[in-house]
Design a protein around this motif. Structure first.
Motif, PDB file in Angstrom:
ATOM      1  N   THR A  45      63.567  69.863  10.087  1.00  0.00           N
ATOM      2  CA  THR A  45      62.941  71.021  10.040  1.00  0.00           C
ATOM      3  C   THR A  45      61.606  70.663  10.156  1.00  0.00           C
ATOM      4  OG1 THR A  45      64.603  71.926   8.430  1.00  0.00           O
ATOM      5  CG2 THR A  45      62.331  72.903   8.295  1.00  0.00           C
ATOM      6  N   ALA A  46      60.939  69.733   9.630  1.00  0.00           N
ATOM      7  CA  ALA A  46      59.429  69.397   9.880  1.00  0.00           C
ATOM      8  C   ALA A  46      59.395  69.212  11.344  1.00  0.00           C
ATOM      9  CB  ALA A  46      59.205  68.254   8.965  1.00  0.00           C
ATOM     10  N   LEU A  81      65.256  67.596   6.125  1.00  0.00           N
ATOM     11  CA  LEU A  81      63.837  67.873   6.060  1.00  0.00           C
ATOM     12  C   LEU A  81      63.030  67.302   7.192  1.00  0.00           C
ATOM     13  CD1 LEU A  81      61.772  68.095   3.646  1.00  0.00           C
ATOM     14  CD2 LEU A  81      61.940  65.739   3.125  1.00  0.00           C
ATOM     15  N   GLU A  82      63.540  66.096   7.705  1.00  0.00           N
ATOM     16  CA  GLU A  82      63.166  65.675   8.948  1.00  0.00           C
ATOM     17  C   GLU A  82      63.114  66.546  10.228  1.00  0.00           C
ATOM     18  OE1 GLU A  82      60.832  63.179  11.431  1.00  0.00           O
ATOM     19  OE2 GLU A  82      61.171  62.848   9.269  1.00  0.00           O
ATOM     20  N   VAL A 108      61.733  76.497   3.425  1.00  0.00           N
ATOM     21  CA  VAL A 108      60.721  76.199   4.746  1.00  0.00           C
ATOM     22  C   VAL A 108      59.318  76.226   4.372  1.00  0.00           C
ATOM     23  CG1 VAL A 108      62.638  77.041   6.238  1.00  0.00           C
ATOM     24  CG2 VAL A 108      61.141  78.724   5.514  1.00  0.00           C
ATOM     25  N   GLY A 134      54.218  70.459   2.985  1.00  0.00           N
ATOM     26  CA  GLY A 134      54.356  69.034   3.284  1.00  0.00           C
ATOM     27  C   GLY A 134      53.585  68.804   4.628  1.00  0.00           C
ATOM     28  N   LYS A 163      57.742  75.178   1.761  1.00  0.00           N
ATOM     29  CA  LYS A 163      57.461  73.811   1.049  1.00  0.00           C
ATOM     30  C   LYS A 163      57.331  73.101   2.206  1.00  0.00           C
ATOM     31  CE  LYS A 163      58.937  74.839  -3.555  1.00  0.00           C
ATOM     32  NZ  LYS A 163      59.551  74.094  -4.751  1.00  0.00           N
ATOM     33  N   ILE A 164      58.112  72.864   3.171  1.00  0.00           N
ATOM     34  CA  ILE A 164      58.287  72.169   4.187  1.00  0.00           C
ATOM     35  C   ILE A 164      56.802  72.316   5.130  1.00  0.00           C
ATOM     36  CG2 ILE A 164      59.219  71.280   6.401  1.00  0.00           C
ATOM     37  CD1 ILE A 164      62.019  71.729   5.236  1.00  0.00           C
ATOM     38  N   TYR A 191      55.717  67.874  -0.385  1.00  0.00           N
ATOM     39  CA  TYR A 191      56.803  68.274   0.372  1.00  0.00           C
ATOM     40  C   TYR A 191      57.840  68.722  -0.752  1.00  0.00           C
ATOM     41  CZ  TYR A 191      56.236  66.727   5.258  1.00  0.00           C
ATOM     42  OH  TYR A 191      55.866  66.724   6.409  1.00  0.00           O
ATOM     43  N   TRP A 218      69.880  65.529   3.075  1.00  0.00           N
ATOM     44  CA  TRP A 218      68.577  65.875   2.648  1.00  0.00           C
ATOM     45  C   TRP A 218      67.526  65.304   3.654  1.00  0.00           C
ATOM     46  CZ3 TRP A 218      65.559  69.240   0.073  1.00  0.00           C
ATOM     47  CH2 TRP A 218      64.270  68.696  -0.011  1.00  0.00           C
TER      48      TRP A 218
END
Length: 162
Positions: A37-38, A34-35, A3, A9, A5-6, A15, A30
């Motif tokens: 969580t961001a 990623l989308e 998280v 990004g 690392k997100i 990212y 994935w």
């Protein structure tokens, strides 16, 4: 670690890479993780939701994941907010330097002999890329009210970001 690392990004750094997590998720999973969580971090900070509300949005996750996400959000909220503000500021580099206005009363036009319509002339000096550009706008009462409403809404958003 994931998280954070997100959030990196979101803040303009790298990212997380699919290669590092490919053994955990398929490519489509994935992209979704990623989308989502961001989006969660951006929404939680951008809409300034309470810690309880933010925790409620992730209550279906494993408690260990909930704790990691919550700690990351609390610890890096200001950094995320700054990144979101910078992203909005980057939309346009234009800045208002000065303005002047005049109120006029149009008594007639080429089509109507008796008009009596109030008009506002608004002159803006906008600095863009170091150069000042003059912009002139003429508005009737309805257009002026729409502009005032839009500026009040923008001010409300700016105050929420502070």
């Amino acid at each position: 670690m994931f998280v954070h690392k997100i959030v990196d990004g979101i803040c303009g750094r790298a990212y997380p890479r699919y290669q590092d997590y490919g053994s955990i998720w398929s490519l489509s999973e994935w992209m979704e993780v990623l989308e989502e969580t961001a989006t969660y971090f951006k929404t939680a900070v951008g809409e300034n939701i309470s810690d309880e509300e933010a925790a409620q949005q992730i209550n279906e996750l494993n408690p260990n994941y909930q704790e990691a996400i919550t700690k990351c959000l609390k610890g890096r909220k200001e950094e995320i907010r700054n990144a979101l503000v910078e992203r909005v500021n980057a939309i346009s580099s234009a800045q208002l330097q000065d303005f002047d206005w005049q109120l006029k009363l149009a008594l007639s036009s080429d089509k109507i002999s008796m008009l009596q319509m109030p008009l506002l002339n608004l002159d803006l000096d906008v600095r863009e890329n170091g150069e000042i550009k003059p912009i002139s706008i003429e508005m009737n009462k309805e257009e002026l009210q729409n502009l005032i409403n839009a500026l009040e809404a923008a001010n409300k958003v700016v105050l929420q970001l502070k």
